[in-house]
Design a protein around this motif. Structure first.
Motif, PDB file in Angstrom:
ATOM      1  N   UNK A   1      -5.804 -68.490  21.094  1.00 30.28           N
ATOM      2  CA  UNK A   1      -5.545 -67.877  19.798  1.00 30.28           C
ATOM      3  C   UNK A   1      -4.161 -67.260  19.711  1.00 30.28           C
ATOM      4  N   UNK A   2      -3.376 -67.406  20.771  1.00 32.55           N
ATOM      5  CA  UNK A   2      -1.989 -66.956  20.737  1.00 32.55           C
ATOM      6  C   UNK A   2      -1.031 -68.117  20.490  1.00 32.55           C
TER       7      UNK A   2
ATOM      8  N   UNK B   1      -8.201 -71.788   6.395  1.00 31.95           N
ATOM      9  CA  UNK B   1      -8.419 -71.430   7.797  1.00 31.95           C
ATOM     10  C   UNK B   1      -7.100 -71.460   8.551  1.00 31.95           C
ATOM     11  N   UNK B   2      -6.856 -70.428   9.330  1.00 30.75           N
ATOM     12  CA  UNK B   2      -5.634 -70.361  10.130  1.00 30.75           C
ATOM     13  C   UNK B   2      -5.834 -71.101  11.459  1.00 30.75           C
ATOM     14  N   UNK B   3      -4.728 -71.295  12.177  1.00 30.10           N
ATOM     15  CA  UNK B   3      -4.804 -71.874  13.527  1.00 30.10           C
ATOM     16  C   UNK B   3      -5.685 -70.989  14.409  1.00 30.10           C
ATOM     17  N   UNK B   4      -5.529 -69.661  14.293  1.00 33.27           N
ATOM     18  CA  UNK B   4      -6.317 -68.730  15.113  1.00 33.27           C
ATOM     19  C   UNK B   4      -7.803 -68.819  14.783  1.00 33.27           C
ATOM     20  N   UNK B   5      -8.138 -69.006  13.501  1.00 32.27           N
ATOM     21  CA  UNK B   5      -9.552 -69.182  13.118  1.00 32.27           C
ATOM     22  C   UNK B   5     -10.173 -70.335  13.894  1.00 32.27           C
TER      23      UNK B   5
ATOM     24  N   UNK C   1       7.952 -72.039  15.860  1.00 29.20           N
ATOM     25  CA  UNK C   1       8.429 -71.174  14.766  1.00 29.20           C
ATOM     26  C   UNK C   1       7.282 -70.737  13.858  1.00 29.20           C
ATOM     27  N   UNK C   2       6.090 -71.348  14.021  1.00 24.59           N
ATOM     28  CA  UNK C   2       4.954 -71.016  13.174  1.00 24.59           C
ATOM     29  C   UNK C   2       4.022 -70.038  13.876  1.00 24.59           C
ATOM     30  N   UNK C   3       3.300 -69.259  13.093  1.00 17.28           N
ATOM     31  CA  UNK C   3       2.401 -68.242  13.630  1.00 17.28           C
ATOM     32  C   UNK C   3       0.971 -68.774  13.725  1.00 17.28           C
ATOM     33  N   UNK C   4       0.194 -68.323  14.722  1.00 16.42           N
ATOM     34  CA  UNK C   4      -1.220 -68.675  14.781  1.00 16.42           C
ATOM     35  C   UNK C   4      -1.981 -68.238  13.537  1.00 16.42           C
TER      36      UNK C   4
END
Length: 331
Positions: free
Chosen positions: A40-41, A235-239, A211-214
């Motif tokens: 998730x990081x 939904x985010x990458x972290x989701x 350069x993109x955020x989770x």
């Protein structure tokens, strides 16, 4: 395709376990020690990038064509993801653009999905069974800039929308040949690969995706519409990766194992499972559909099959129906 091991049939319940990203004083990401925190990081393209480095020449994706399985290694998949990403950027796709995917399962679906996210854009999956009206509703609602489609069936559904959606500037086929010429120009998958290879900075790829955020949106998934107009869940990458980390703790995987992907990739369970398989070095063989599934199970001998409960209910109903027919014929 796989060594002798029993098939495990899994019907997962996916829970959401959000994890905080750890930063140092300068704002740089610190990779934590636990699997959940590590996943998730980062973003989905970052995770896949490291899987490619780890598994290299091992088989990543495959699909049956006739009697043979056509496969793609991790190295080949990684190269294509990067080439498609650079191709999309060359054609004007920008961060946070919505790019729809309208196709049955195939290796190029997975490659395009990750390439879209690597470009900083947002994947919007569309079920291949949707009507022209349903597709139009989703494309309008999300403000799609571009769309990938696969096969003549989906093109027949999409074609009436050409010229009706002013925001849709780019149409791309997941096939080698376009169904027909059209305006705006229609790009094939090989076209996109060539464009990307001409403008690619492969050494700078990892820097680009970092350069993109989770916590950036990775995908917009629309509800089925059974309770009203479909609604898009962002939904985010972290989701997604938090779900993946939760699943991976319980999943009985061994590197090099084989799975047969039967649910549509538009389904969040199948998509999350596919990311997990690739992270763990599992071969993902994709089914051509329900009509082929029984034969593909015999031919591929997968270690795992992930399916929705309704699938097994239908299998059970069919078995019971055939038993009753056999009993009547005996009488």
């Amino acid at each position: 395709m796989s060594p002798e091991r029993p098939v495990e049939i899994i019907t997962p319940h996916i829970s959401t376990l959000m994890q905080a990203r750890t930063l140092d004083q300068s704002g740089q990401c610190i990779l934590p020690s636990t699997l959940a925190d590590r996943l998730t990081s980062c973003t989905i393209p970052e995770m896949i990038y490291h899987a490619v480095k780890r598994y290299g020449s091992h088989i990543a994706l495959g699909m049956q064509k006739g009697r043979k399985w056509s496969t793609v290694t991790y190295d080949e998949m990684g190269h294509r993801i990067q080439s498609v990403m650079f191709g999309l950027k060359k054609l004007g796709i920008q961060s946070q653009d919505r790019v729809a995917l309208f196709s049955k399962n195939r290796p190029n679906w997975v490659i395009s999905d990750i390439a879209i996210q690597a470009a900083g854009a947002i994947t919007v999956p569309v079920y291949h069974t949707y009507t022209t009206r349903q597709v139009e509703q989703i494309l309008r609602d999300c403000g799609a800039t571009a769309i990938f489609f696969g096969g003549k069936d989906t093109w027949a559904v999409l074609k009436p929308l050409m010229g009706k959606l002013p925001g849709l500037k780019l149409v791309m086929a997941l096939d080698k040949e376009p169904p027909e010429s059209m305006t705006p120009p229609l790009y094939t998958f090989p076209d996109l690969l060539r464009l990307g290879e001409m403008s690619a900075d492969y050494k700078g790829y990892l820097k680009e995706i970092k350069t993109f955020s989770p916590h950036d949106t990775a995908t917009i998934i629309y509800t089925s519409g059974t309770t009203g107009r479909p609604k898009g869940a962002m939904l985010s990458h972290a989701n997604i990766l938090s779900n993946l980390s939760a699943l991976s703790y319980e999943f009985p995987a061994v590197e090099g194992d084989v799975t047969l992907s039967g649910l549509p990739l538009s389904h969040v369970t199948e998509r999350t499972s596919t990311y997990m398989y690739l992270y763990m070095g599992i071969q993902v063989l994709q089914s051509r559909g329900v009509d082929f599934l029984a034969k593909e199970l015999l031919d591929s001998r997968p270690h795992y099959v992930v399916q929705a409960p309704r699938f097994f209910e239908k299998v059970y109903e069919r078995i019971i129906r055939e038993i009753r027919i056999d009993r009547k014929s005996v009488v």
